[in-house]
Scaffold this motif. Structure first.
Motif: not given
Length: 338
Positions: A57-64, A122-129, A148-153
């Protein structure tokens, strides 16, 4: 091209190299210690076929600016997680991916996050794969790029369904992560990504003649690469609408003895971070006639320049560019040509 660079890195003589490469194709592949090994491509392809692509699973973290250091986890398809977050579809979105051995705390993500939030809203989203990229086996990590790309898409399409405009979306990736974002842009279904910044896209096990398997021109409205360890850990030939080669794309000032090339490889995200911040000196490159100018280390100023990176990206900057940098931050030298 790859064979000649392999020989250069290993310091082999032409007399010894000719019979070595006569019947087989060889590539440099980093091992678990990030040291480079010379491997027969036929053996590598065999191993790649044996390696099972991981289930992760890829984890997505949002930073603003409301939460610049503590990321909020967003789950694609979970509208509640998005509604409870600080995501603002009216602000530009930047999705950033680490490379092999990285994680959600990687310097690539941290540097881009800090730079963009310094610059504005900005909405900054870190992709943690990291579950797919932290394998000690580079071949297995490379095989996980597509998943990883499939989940980011999936995430990008989910955000678009909740107000994000693809024209406000940039994808940024370092090393293997550059190919993750390239493949992501190929897989999205709600629109076309505005810009991709490919930071020293990984070369081992990616090939010029297979653009459908890597970051390539056309993946986004605009693709720019910053190639700082070209031909070793990073891709050698230009693969963006604009490809910048700081210090000819090889050894980077201040890296000292950098045999494995890791210091130079990492400089790409450091340079991009500095270009995003408002600084008095810019990363101004001169346009070269072709990639051969980079190989020959001869690119005289002929009146055409281009600024590397930056916010926003400049789609009119197209071609191959050379620029020098300082050995320490701030790296930008501004106008260096006569």
């Amino acid at each position: 091209m790859q064979g000649s660079i392999v020989l250069l890195v290993l310091g082999l003589t032409a007399a010894f190299a000719a019979p070595l490469l006569e019947d087989d194709e060889w590539v440099l592949v980093p091992d678990e210690h990030m040291q480079l090994r010379l491997m027969n491509l036929k053996d590598v392809e065999f191993q790649m076929n044996l390696e099972n692509r991981g289930s992760f699973n890829v984890v997505f973290r949002l930073y603003t600016r409301e939460n610049p250091k503590e990321g909020e986890i967003i789950v694609p398809g979970d509208a509640e997680s998005l509604a409870k977050s600080n995501f603002n579809p009216n602000n530009p979105t930047r999705i950033v991916s680490h490379g092999w051995g990285g994680s959600g705390n990687s310097n690539t993500i941290r540097t881009c996050r800090e730079a963009y939030l310094y610059r504005g809203e900005f909405n900054i989203i870190g992709v943690d794969w990291s579950e797919g990229a932290d394998s000690k086996n580079y071949i297995k990590a490379r095989n996980n790029v597509n998943e990883a790309a499939r989940q980011v898409a999936q995430l990008a399409d989910f955000l678009a369904d909740h107000g994000m405009k693809f024209n406000d979306l940039y994808l940024i990736g370092h090393s293997l992560g550059a190919h993750v974002v390239g493949m992501t842009a190929k897989k999205v279904t709600r629109g076309k990504v505005n810009t991709i910044f490919g930071l020293d896209p990984a070369m081992p096990l990616f090939f010029e003649k297979k653009p459908n398997e890597r970051l390539a021109v056309g993946d986004a409205e605009y693709v720019q690469t910053i190639q700082t360890n070209a031909g070793v850990l990073g891709f050698d030939v230009p693969i963006g609408d604009a490809s910048f080669y700081p210090n000819w794309g090889g050894d980077q000032p201040g890296c000292g003895i950098d045999i494995a090339g890791t210091c130079a490889h990492y400089r790409s995200w450091a340079y991009l971070g500095e270009t995003i911040k408002e600084t008095p000196d810019e990363f101004i490159g001169v346009k070269c006639e072709s990639y051969q100018s980079i190989v020959d280390r001869y690119c005289p100023y002929k009146g055409v320049t281009g600024v590397m990176g930056g916010q926003p990206s400049n789609h009119s900057i197209v071609g191959v560019f050379y620029l020098p940098t300082a050995k320490d931050t701030p790296y930008a030298l501004g106008k260096f040509y006569q």
